[in-house]
Every structure is written in C-alpha cells, then in structure tokens.
Design a protein around this motif. Structure first.
Motif, PDB file in Angstrom:
ATOM      1  N   CYS A 211       0.929  -1.171  -0.079  1.00 14.72           N
ATOM      2  CA  CYS A 211       0.082   0.124  -0.069  1.00 14.72           C
ATOM      3  C   CYS A 211       0.906   1.452   0.183  1.00 14.72           C
ATOM      4  O   CYS A 211       2.103   1.189   0.179  1.00 14.72           O
ATOM      5  CB  CYS A 211      -1.028   0.085   1.441  1.00 14.72           C
ATOM      6  SG  CYS A 211      -1.752  -1.488   1.460  1.00 14.72           S
ATOM      7  N   GLY A 212       0.515   2.472  -0.057  1.00 14.45           N
ATOM      8  CA  GLY A 212       1.264   3.502  -0.134  1.00 14.45           C
ATOM      9  C   GLY A 212       0.298   4.942  -0.442  1.00 14.45           C
ATOM     10  O   GLY A 212      -0.797   4.915  -0.477  1.00 14.45           O
ATOM     11  N   VAL A 213       1.090   6.042  -0.310  1.00 17.30           N
ATOM     12  CA  VAL A 213       0.548   7.213  -0.679  1.00 17.30           C
ATOM     13  C   VAL A 213       1.126   7.934  -1.832  1.00 17.30           C
ATOM     14  O   VAL A 213       2.527   7.851  -1.681  1.00 17.30           O
ATOM     15  CB  VAL A 213       0.488   8.258   0.751  1.00 17.30           C
ATOM     16  CG1 VAL A 213      -0.386   7.882   1.787  1.00 17.30           C
ATOM     17  CG2 VAL A 213       2.090   8.255   1.121  1.00 17.30           C
ATOM     18  N   LEU A 214       0.603   8.544  -2.479  1.00 14.12           N
ATOM     19  CA  LEU A 214       0.920   9.408  -3.584  1.00 14.12           C
ATOM     20  C   LEU A 214       1.180  11.033  -3.123  1.00 14.12           C
ATOM     21  O   LEU A 214       0.134  11.515  -2.780  1.00 14.12           O
ATOM     22  CB  LEU A 214       0.047   9.236  -4.596  1.00 14.12           C
ATOM     23  CG  LEU A 214       0.541  10.457  -6.086  1.00 14.12           C
ATOM     24  CD1 LEU A 214       1.891   9.811  -6.535  1.00 14.12           C
ATOM     25  CD2 LEU A 214      -0.628  10.178  -7.137  1.00 14.12           C
ATOM     26  N   LEU A 215       2.295  11.667  -3.191  1.00 15.09           N
ATOM     27  CA  LEU A 215       2.473  12.883  -2.658  1.00 15.09           C
ATOM     28  C   LEU A 215       2.593  13.734  -3.767  1.00 15.09           C
ATOM     29  O   LEU A 215       3.309  13.236  -4.970  1.00 15.09           O
ATOM     30  CB  LEU A 215       3.504  12.890  -1.788  1.00 15.09           C
ATOM     31  CG  LEU A 215       3.620  12.259  -0.526  1.00 15.09           C
ATOM     32  CD1 LEU A 215       4.912  12.265   0.080  1.00 15.09           C
ATOM     33  CD2 LEU A 215       2.410  12.263   0.290  1.00 15.09           C
ATOM     34  N   SER A 216       2.024  15.110  -3.809  1.00 15.80           N
ATOM     35  CA  SER A 216       2.152  16.195  -4.613  1.00 15.80           C
ATOM     36  C   SER A 216       3.492  16.828  -4.481  1.00 15.80           C
ATOM     37  O   SER A 216       4.288  16.251  -3.880  1.00 15.80           O
ATOM     38  CB  SER A 216       1.237  17.224  -4.308  1.00 15.80           C
ATOM     39  OG  SER A 216       1.339  17.786  -3.285  1.00 15.80           O
ATOM     40  N   ARG A 217       3.759  17.624  -5.402  1.00 16.54           N
ATOM     41  CA  ARG A 217       5.109  18.441  -5.437  1.00 16.54           C
ATOM     42  C   ARG A 217       5.498  18.919  -3.997  1.00 16.54           C
ATOM     43  O   ARG A 217       6.766  18.797  -4.053  1.00 16.54           O
ATOM     44  CB  ARG A 217       4.931  19.573  -6.686  1.00 16.54           C
ATOM     45  CG  ARG A 217       6.463  20.381  -6.624  1.00 16.54           C
ATOM     46  CD  ARG A 217       6.163  21.643  -7.594  1.00 16.54           C
ATOM     47  NE  ARG A 217       7.447  22.408  -7.681  1.00 16.54           N
ATOM     48  CZ  ARG A 217       8.465  21.910  -8.470  1.00 16.54           C
ATOM     49  NH1 ARG A 217       8.461  20.983  -9.237  1.00 16.54           N
ATOM     50  NH2 ARG A 217       9.450  22.683  -8.348  1.00 16.54           N
ATOM     51  N   GLU A 218       4.821  19.183  -3.375  1.00 16.59           N
ATOM     52  CA  GLU A 218       5.345  19.959  -2.011  1.00 16.59           C
ATOM     53  C   GLU A 218       5.777  18.715  -1.117  1.00 16.59           C
ATOM     54  O   GLU A 218       6.873  18.904  -0.611  1.00 16.59           O
ATOM     55  CB  GLU A 218       4.197  20.452  -1.152  1.00 16.59           C
ATOM     56  CG  GLU A 218       3.614  21.748  -1.733  1.00 16.59           C
ATOM     57  CD  GLU A 218       2.706  21.677  -2.939  1.00 16.59           C
ATOM     58  OE1 GLU A 218       2.263  22.614  -3.410  1.00 16.59           O
ATOM     59  OE2 GLU A 218       2.192  20.482  -3.176  1.00 16.59           O
ATOM     60  N   GLY A 219       5.097  17.517  -1.086  1.00 18.35           N
ATOM     61  CA  GLY A 219       5.702  16.160  -0.569  1.00 18.35           C
ATOM     62  C   GLY A 219       7.254  15.996  -1.180  1.00 18.35           C
ATOM     63  O   GLY A 219       7.858  15.539  -0.481  1.00 18.35           O
ATOM     64  N   ALA A 220       7.074  15.811  -2.552  1.00 18.16           N
ATOM     65  CA  ALA A 220       8.163  15.135  -3.511  1.00 18.16           C
ATOM     66  C   ALA A 220       9.395  16.027  -3.078  1.00 18.16           C
ATOM     67  O   ALA A 220      10.410  15.370  -3.096  1.00 18.16           O
ATOM     68  CB  ALA A 220       7.644  15.176  -4.726  1.00 18.16           C
ATOM     69  N   VAL A 221       9.123  17.396  -3.357  1.00 16.38           N
ATOM     70  CA  VAL A 221      10.555  18.184  -3.115  1.00 16.38           C
ATOM     71  C   VAL A 221      11.180  17.946  -1.743  1.00 16.38           C
ATOM     72  O   VAL A 221      12.608  17.809  -1.862  1.00 16.38           O
ATOM     73  CB  VAL A 221      10.292  19.576  -3.425  1.00 16.38           C
ATOM     74  CG1 VAL A 221      11.237  20.424  -2.942  1.00 16.38           C
ATOM     75  CG2 VAL A 221       9.711  19.776  -4.672  1.00 16.38           C
ATOM     76  N   GLY A 222      10.393  17.709  -0.818  1.00 16.86           N
ATOM     77  CA  GLY A 222      10.933  17.376   0.536  1.00 16.86           C
ATOM     78  C   GLY A 222      11.784  15.977   0.502  1.00 16.86           C
ATOM     79  O   GLY A 222      12.765  15.785   0.943  1.00 16.86           O
ATOM     80  N   LEU A 223      11.052  15.210   0.041  1.00 16.87           N
ATOM     81  CA  LEU A 223      11.744  13.692  -0.272  1.00 16.87           C
ATOM     82  C   LEU A 223      12.824  13.686  -0.828  1.00 16.87           C
ATOM     83  O   LEU A 223      14.000  13.037  -0.732  1.00 16.87           O
ATOM     84  CB  LEU A 223      10.522  12.847  -0.643  1.00 16.87           C
ATOM     85  CG  LEU A 223       9.653  12.449   0.477  1.00 16.87           C
ATOM     86  CD1 LEU A 223       8.489  11.464  -0.042  1.00 16.87           C
ATOM     87  CD2 LEU A 223      10.307  11.692   1.796  1.00 16.87           C
ATOM     88  N   VAL A 224      12.934  14.286  -2.172  1.00 21.40           N
ATOM     89  CA  VAL A 224      14.046  14.654  -2.919  1.00 21.40           C
ATOM     90  C   VAL A 224      15.445  15.133  -2.041  1.00 21.40           C
ATOM     91  O   VAL A 224      16.480  14.345  -1.877  1.00 21.40           O
ATOM     92  CB  VAL A 224      13.887  15.541  -4.110  1.00 21.40           C
ATOM     93  CG1 VAL A 224      15.344  15.902  -4.851  1.00 21.40           C
ATOM     94  CG2 VAL A 224      13.009  14.652  -5.202  1.00 21.40           C
ATOM     95  N   HIS A 225      15.101  15.915  -1.236  1.00 21.64           N
ATOM     96  CA  HIS A 225      16.297  16.560  -0.487  1.00 21.64           C
ATOM     97  C   HIS A 225      16.410  15.456   0.812  1.00 21.64           C
ATOM     98  O   HIS A 225      17.642  15.487   1.198  1.00 21.64           O
ATOM     99  CB  HIS A 225      15.897  17.904   0.217  1.00 21.64           C
ATOM    100  CG  HIS A 225      15.947  19.062  -0.920  1.00 21.64           C
ATOM    101  ND1 HIS A 225      17.091  19.722  -1.282  1.00 21.64           N
ATOM    102  CD2 HIS A 225      15.088  19.612  -1.586  1.00 21.64           C
ATOM    103  CE1 HIS A 225      16.967  20.542  -2.111  1.00 21.64           C
ATOM    104  NE2 HIS A 225      15.979  20.497  -2.412  1.00 21.64           N
ATOM    105  N   HIS A 226      15.409  14.866   1.219  1.00 18.41           N
ATOM    106  CA  HIS A 226      15.942  13.790   2.023  1.00 18.41           C
ATOM    107  C   HIS A 226      16.711  12.989   1.494  1.00 18.41           C
ATOM    108  O   HIS A 226      17.635  12.230   2.113  1.00 18.41           O
ATOM    109  CB  HIS A 226      14.388  13.263   2.532  1.00 18.41           C
ATOM    110  CG  HIS A 226      14.648  11.936   3.620  1.00 18.41           C
ATOM    111  ND1 HIS A 226      13.997  11.922   4.799  1.00 18.41           N
ATOM    112  CD2 HIS A 226      15.037  10.902   3.340  1.00 18.41           C
ATOM    113  CE1 HIS A 226      14.034  10.840   5.455  1.00 18.41           C
ATOM    114  NE2 HIS A 226      14.878  10.236   4.613  1.00 18.41           N
ATOM    115  N   GLY A 227      16.390  12.172   0.382  1.00 19.05           N
ATOM    116  CA  GLY A 227      17.174  11.351  -0.306  1.00 19.05           C
ATOM    117  C   GLY A 227      18.640  11.725  -0.844  1.00 19.05           C
ATOM    118  O   GLY A 227      19.610  11.033  -0.436  1.00 19.05           O
TER     119      GLY A 227
END
Length: 251
Positions: A211-227
């Motif tokens: 299962c999972g969640v699909l995130l918009s750009r706001e969440g995606a940008v944060g995860l890119v920096h996290h990674g």
C-alpha cells in the motif's frame, strides 16, 4: 538574514563547490553545491553526519551554525497540510503503477530509497529513464545490502548505463550509496521533482509493503532533499565490483 553557516563559509573564502568538496573529504559523502546552498538558506535541514562534518570544517558549534534551520524551518506537510497527499494507494497494482508514473515523470531528479525492491517492471522503468534521459540526476540509497538478487542485478545495469565518475554539463548524474550502520531504519520511497510515492506496510498481511500514498510536488521536493541528504552521508557503492561484493540475502 544571512545564516551563520553561510558566513562561516565566506569567512574562509570558499565557494559552495569548494565547501562541498571539503565536507565530502571529511564525511566520505556526496554533497554538492546545491545542497550546501539549501542548508545555508534554511530550505533544508542538515543531517547529523553532515552537521558534525561542517562543525569540523568550520570550527564552530552546531547550535551556532544551524540555528537558522532548527528554529524557523517548517516541513512540507506542515505548510501544505492534507493537500500534499494526492491519493491513498490500497492495492499492489495501484502502488506499482504510481511508482512507475513517478519514474516516468522525472525530468530533473529521481531519488529511490530502500534495499527490498524486486518489482521487475518498476526497476525496468528506472533503467529506461536512466538510459533515455541523461540529464536526470539519479540517486539510489540502500539501507543495508540488497535483499534480492534482482535488485543487485538492477544496480549493475545502472552502472553499465552510466559512469558515476563522469560529469554531464559538469554534473554527476548517478549516485549509489549504502547507509551504515545497520541499525539505521530503512526508508522506502521514490520521488521526482514533481511527485512521490511512499510505500506503507500492508493492510492485508504482516510481511509486505503493498500500500502507499502518492504525494504532490510539495511532499516530493522534501523527499528529494531527504534522499540527497541520505546519499551524501552514505558510503558510495559505485563500481560493478563493489555491487557484486555486497551480500544478497535472497538469491
């Protein structure tokens, strides 16, 4: 207001690139100028390993260097709220489809984390993106060695498609890192500059992440920096020989 972190760099007459190289010499990571800039501006928080490295580099205390990050930065979910979550994915087929869609939509950066991937269509989509879009910077962050042979083979194919030591327009476009020590909790997500998917523990059984969640750009940008932060602190695994030397739990 100019941050103490930026002032410390300028006091040493260092460019962002020079400071990143000096930090990497201390930590063994893969920080670049854009990540240094994000730390200095407070757009992103610095992880513990890089905090220690920056304190060593600049000879300053963490409470001074990182006050601008610790006191004022709000996370993506804090600022955007439920709008950051586009969709809850409750079926395996929907999860895989959404993950492939994130990969296919990457135009600037693609971050993938975790050591359990074995969905062949998803891994093939990443390989196709790496082959067809040479300007997209790809980060793969492992948390421990690959759990399955299919993931180890995928890493080898990435290294056959791109040379991590090469620079395209001055930019390194493939980063593969292994997070150590082993007790660090594993993260699972795939994120581009515009969307992200975070797999979740199964709603149907104890062993799967289906299962999972699909995130918009706001969440995606944060995860890119996290990674990128995780990759900068990880041990590089960027030769075919290094990948083949990793133990694989399930063959």
């Amino acid at each position: 207001m100019e941050s103490a972190l930026r002032r410390a760099r300028l006091a040493r007459n260092m460019t962002l690139d020079e400071a990143a190289d000096a930090l990497n010499a201390i930590t063994g990571g893969a920080t670049d100028a854009s990540l240094m800039s994000a730390w200095e501006s407070g757009r992103r928080r610095t992880g513990l390993r890089n905090r220690a490295g920056l304190c060593e580099l600049y000879g300053a205390r963490p409470e001074v260097l990182f006050a601008h990050q610790d006191g004022t930065v709000a996370g993506a979910l804090e600022t955007s709220g439920p709008a950051a979550v586009v969709r809850v994915l409750t079926r395996w087929s929907d999860l895989v489809e959404a993950m492939i869609s994130v990969v296919s939509g990457a135009r600037e950066q693609l971050v993938v984390t975790g050591s359990r991937s074995r969905e062949r269509a998803y891994l093939a989509a990443i390989e196709n993106m790496v082959a067809q879009r040479p300007d997209v910077v790809h980060y793969r962050v492992l948390y421990g060695p690959p759990r399955h042979r299919v993931l180890a083979d995928h890493l080898v194919r990435l290294l056959e498609l791109r040379d991590p030591s090469a620079r395209r327009n001055g930019v390194k476009t493939l980063h593969i890192g292994l997070v150590e020590p082993a007790e660090v909790l594993e993260r699972f997500f795939v994120a581009s500059e515009s969307a992200a998917v975070v797999p979740l523990p199964s709603l149907h059984g104890q062993d799967a992440f289906d299962c999972g969640v699909l995130l918009s750009r706001e969440g995606a940008v944060g995860l890119v920096h996290h990674g990128r932060e995780a990759c900068a602190s990880a041990r590089p695994v960027e030769t075919i020989e290094a990948v083949r030397a990793l133990p694989v739990r399930h063959t």
